[in-house]
Design a protein around this motif. Structure first.
Motif, PDB file in Angstrom:
ATOM      1  N   ARG A  63       0.813  -1.214   0.000  1.00  0.00           N
ATOM      2  CA  ARG A  63       0.000   0.000   0.000  1.00  0.00           C
ATOM      3  C   ARG A  63       0.846   1.263   0.000  1.00  0.00           C
ATOM      4  N   ARG A  64       2.105   1.160   0.478  1.00  0.00           N
ATOM      5  CA  ARG A  64       2.976   2.331   0.516  1.00  0.00           C
ATOM      6  C   ARG A  64       3.677   2.575  -0.818  1.00  0.00           C
ATOM      7  N   GLY A  65       3.486   1.709  -1.795  1.00  0.00           N
ATOM      8  CA  GLY A  65       4.101   1.892  -3.101  1.00  0.00           C
ATOM      9  C   GLY A  65       3.513   3.080  -3.838  1.00  0.00           C
ATOM     10  N   MET A  66       4.146   3.478  -4.924  1.00  0.00           N
ATOM     11  CA  MET A  66       3.683   4.635  -5.690  1.00  0.00           C
ATOM     12  C   MET A  66       2.260   4.425  -6.211  1.00  0.00           C
ATOM     13  N   ILE A  67       1.980   3.214  -6.689  1.00  0.00           N
ATOM     14  CA  ILE A  67       0.630   2.875  -7.155  1.00  0.00           C
ATOM     15  C   ILE A  67      -0.203   2.315  -6.020  1.00  0.00           C
ATOM     16  N   GLY A  68       0.434   1.583  -5.134  1.00  0.00           N
ATOM     17  CA  GLY A  68      -0.280   0.977  -4.007  1.00  0.00           C
ATOM     18  C   GLY A  68      -0.869  -0.378  -4.328  1.00  0.00           C
ATOM     19  N   PHE A 111      -1.743  -6.236 -16.448  1.00  0.00           N
ATOM     20  CA  PHE A 111      -1.344  -5.024 -15.738  1.00  0.00           C
ATOM     21  C   PHE A 111      -0.050  -4.475 -16.334  1.00  0.00           C
ATOM     22  N   GLU A 112       0.259  -3.242 -15.993  1.00  0.00           N
ATOM     23  CA  GLU A 112       1.467  -2.596 -16.499  1.00  0.00           C
ATOM     24  C   GLU A 112       2.326  -2.150 -15.321  1.00  0.00           C
ATOM     25  N   ALA A 113       3.634  -2.457 -15.394  1.00  0.00           N
ATOM     26  CA  ALA A 113       4.548  -2.069 -14.323  1.00  0.00           C
ATOM     27  C   ALA A 113       5.918  -1.787 -14.897  1.00  0.00           C
ATOM     28  N   THR A 114       6.682  -0.960 -14.205  1.00  0.00           N
ATOM     29  CA  THR A 114       8.047  -0.678 -14.645  1.00  0.00           C
ATOM     30  C   THR A 114       8.999  -1.772 -14.175  1.00  0.00           C
ATOM     31  N   ARG A 115       8.605  -2.533 -13.148  1.00  0.00           N
ATOM     32  CA  ARG A 115       9.446  -3.628 -12.662  1.00  0.00           C
ATOM     33  C   ARG A 115       8.756  -4.965 -12.883  1.00  0.00           C
ATOM     34  N   ARG A 116       9.506  -5.923 -13.433  1.00  0.00           N
ATOM     35  CA  ARG A 116       8.989  -7.271 -13.671  1.00  0.00           C
ATOM     36  C   ARG A 116       9.948  -8.273 -13.053  1.00  0.00           C
ATOM     37  N   VAL A 117       9.413  -9.155 -12.213  1.00  0.00           N
ATOM     38  CA  VAL A 117      10.250 -10.064 -11.435  1.00  0.00           C
ATOM     39  C   VAL A 117       9.699 -11.490 -11.516  1.00  0.00           C
ATOM     40  N   ILE A 118      10.603 -12.447 -11.717  1.00  0.00           N
ATOM     41  CA  ILE A 118      10.279 -13.864 -11.570  1.00  0.00           C
ATOM     42  C   ILE A 118      10.984 -14.348 -10.312  1.00  0.00           C
ATOM     43  N   ASP A 119      10.223 -14.912  -9.407  1.00  0.00           N
ATOM     44  CA  ASP A 119      10.724 -15.360  -8.112  1.00  0.00           C
ATOM     45  C   ASP A 119      10.801 -16.886  -8.141  1.00  0.00           C
ATOM     46  N   VAL A 120      12.002 -17.454  -8.277  1.00  0.00           N
ATOM     47  CA  VAL A 120      12.179 -18.901  -8.421  1.00  0.00           C
ATOM     48  C   VAL A 120      12.523 -19.519  -7.074  1.00  0.00           C
ATOM     49  N   SER A 121      11.689 -20.470  -6.614  1.00  0.00           N
ATOM     50  CA  SER A 121      12.015 -21.219  -5.399  1.00  0.00           C
ATOM     51  C   SER A 121      12.149 -22.693  -5.744  1.00  0.00           C
ATOM     52  N   GLY A 122      13.083 -23.371  -5.075  1.00  0.00           N
ATOM     53  CA  GLY A 122      13.274 -24.790  -5.336  1.00  0.00           C
ATOM     54  C   GLY A 122      14.327 -25.381  -4.428  1.00  0.00           C
ATOM     55  N   ASP A 123      14.387 -26.728  -4.410  1.00  0.00           N
ATOM     56  CA  ASP A 123      15.339 -27.398  -3.520  1.00  0.00           C
ATOM     57  C   ASP A 123      16.366 -28.235  -4.285  1.00  0.00           C
ATOM     58  N   GLY A 124      16.500 -27.983  -5.612  1.00  0.00           N
ATOM     59  CA  GLY A 124      17.454 -28.763  -6.386  1.00  0.00           C
ATOM     60  C   GLY A 124      17.975 -27.990  -7.583  1.00  0.00           C
ATOM     61  N   VAL A 125      18.992 -28.564  -8.206  1.00  0.00           N
ATOM     62  CA  VAL A 125      19.594 -27.941  -9.386  1.00  0.00           C
ATOM     63  C   VAL A 125      18.852 -28.388 -10.636  1.00  0.00           C
ATOM     64  N   ARG A 157      10.213 -12.193   4.008  1.00  0.00           N
ATOM     65  CA  ARG A 157      11.344 -11.254   3.887  1.00  0.00           C
ATOM     66  C   ARG A 157      11.608 -10.917   2.431  1.00  0.00           C
ATOM     67  N   LYS A 158      11.521 -11.930   1.593  1.00  0.00           N
ATOM     68  CA  LYS A 158      11.816 -11.738   0.183  1.00  0.00           C
ATOM     69  C   LYS A 158      10.748 -10.861  -0.480  1.00  0.00           C
ATOM     70  N   LEU A 159       9.487 -11.100  -0.176  1.00  0.00           N
ATOM     71  CA  LEU A 159       8.410 -10.297  -0.753  1.00  0.00           C
ATOM     72  C   LEU A 159       8.545  -8.824  -0.362  1.00  0.00           C
ATOM     73  N   ILE A 160       8.825  -8.581   0.892  1.00  0.00           N
ATOM     74  CA  ILE A 160       8.960  -7.195   1.359  1.00  0.00           C
ATOM     75  C   ILE A 160      10.091  -6.505   0.607  1.00  0.00           C
ATOM     76  N   ARG A 161      11.199  -7.205   0.432  1.00  0.00           N
ATOM     77  CA  ARG A 161      12.329  -6.604  -0.277  1.00  0.00           C
ATOM     78  C   ARG A 161      12.004  -6.379  -1.750  1.00  0.00           C
ATOM     79  N   GLU A 162      11.305  -7.331  -2.378  1.00  0.00           N
ATOM     80  CA  GLU A 162      10.966  -7.187  -3.801  1.00  0.00           C
ATOM     81  C   GLU A 162       9.994  -6.033  -4.026  1.00  0.00           C
ATOM     82  N   ILE A 163       9.028  -5.911  -3.141  1.00  0.00           N
ATOM     83  CA  ILE A 163       8.011  -4.882  -3.326  1.00  0.00           C
ATOM     84  C   ILE A 163       8.566  -3.499  -3.007  1.00  0.00           C
ATOM     85  N   ALA A 164       9.374  -3.429  -1.927  1.00  0.00           N
ATOM     86  CA  ALA A 164       9.887  -2.127  -1.500  1.00  0.00           C
ATOM     87  C   ALA A 164      11.012  -1.641  -2.416  1.00  0.00           C
TER      88      ALA A 164
END
Length: 231
Positions: free
Chosen positions: A67-72, A138-152, A224-231
């Motif tokens: 909610r504190r983001g420029m668009i919210g 939607f339209e955004a200036t930042r685009r992120v793929i968040d990859v989680s996994g336990d193997g190579v 923690r990761k979401l907060i850092r990505e969003i902020a």
């Protein structure tokens, strides 16, 4: 009279594409959560992983940062992947701008069926996530793929090839490696998983990763990761 009708019809035809082409709704960031469901993740671990994402997105602290983001608001899509032949869009693009949006998203993820399949294609997950990103309403200036996994990566093309293609399109790839005490398919990887993600998976401006020491710690790491990505 016929000439007048023709002119009117031409004008309407010229206007139609503009009327049909609605402007995409703005968000602060587009985020694809690309989640490993390969065979190395058992039923209990899959539940912990899902709960981690559900609790993180609906956490009031995360919603406040949104909610504190420029668009919210942010746009989220949730993808699951295994071998190169299996990727699916579990939850389509959803705009999260308030607590009720986040709670509804978490409830929908709880009800979505789960699957667990063999092999681990991080490259397949990234390639599929790129296609999902291209179809975002939607339209955004930042685009992120968040990859989680336990193997190579052990299926499909090299993970770094998929990463480089995504980065070339302006997409940032962040990582959430889960340091599991079980080797993948009974074989120890040649490189510790956090180092593997650092060298072969994450990429783009400001890319980072947060390590989850095990599946129990996954929820905290996701938040923690979401907060850092969003902020």
């Amino acid at each position: 009279m016929r000439r007048r009708s023709l002119i009117t019809g031409s004008a309407a035809a010229a206007l139609a594409p503009r009327l049909a082409r609605a402007e995409p709704e703005p968000v602060d960031v587009l985020l694809v959560m690309a989640v490993d469901v390969s065979r190395s993740i058992d039923e209990d671990e899959a539940k912990l992983q899902r709960e981690g994402y559900r609790n993180a997105v609906s956490d009031p602290r995360v919603v406040e940062v949104i909610r504190r983001g420029m668009i919210g608001a942010i746009g989220i899509a949730y993808v699951e992947w295994a071998g190169f032949e299996y990727q699916r869009l579990v939850l389509p693009w959803t705009r999260i701008g308030r607590q009720s949006d986040a709670d509804a998203w978490a409830s929908a993820l709880a009800e979505a069926p789960r699957a667990s399949l063999s092999w681990t294609s991080i490259s397949g997950g990234i390639d599929f996530s790129r296609r999902v990103m291209a179809e975002a309403p939607f339209e955004a200036t930042r685009r992120v793929i968040d990859v989680s996994g336990d193997g190579v990566n052990n299926s499909g093309r090299p993970a770094e090839s998929a990463r480089d293609d995504a980065v070339a399109e302006g997409i940032v790839i962040n990582g959430l490696p889960i340091i599991n005490d079980r080797p993948t398919f009974g074989r120890m990887p040649s490189l510790p998983l956090d180092q593997y993600f650092q060298q072969h998976v994450i990429g783009g401006d400001g890319a980072f990763m947060i390590v989850a020491e095990d599946f129990e710690a996954f929820g905290t790491a996701v938040r923690r990761k979401l907060i850092r990505e969003i902020a």
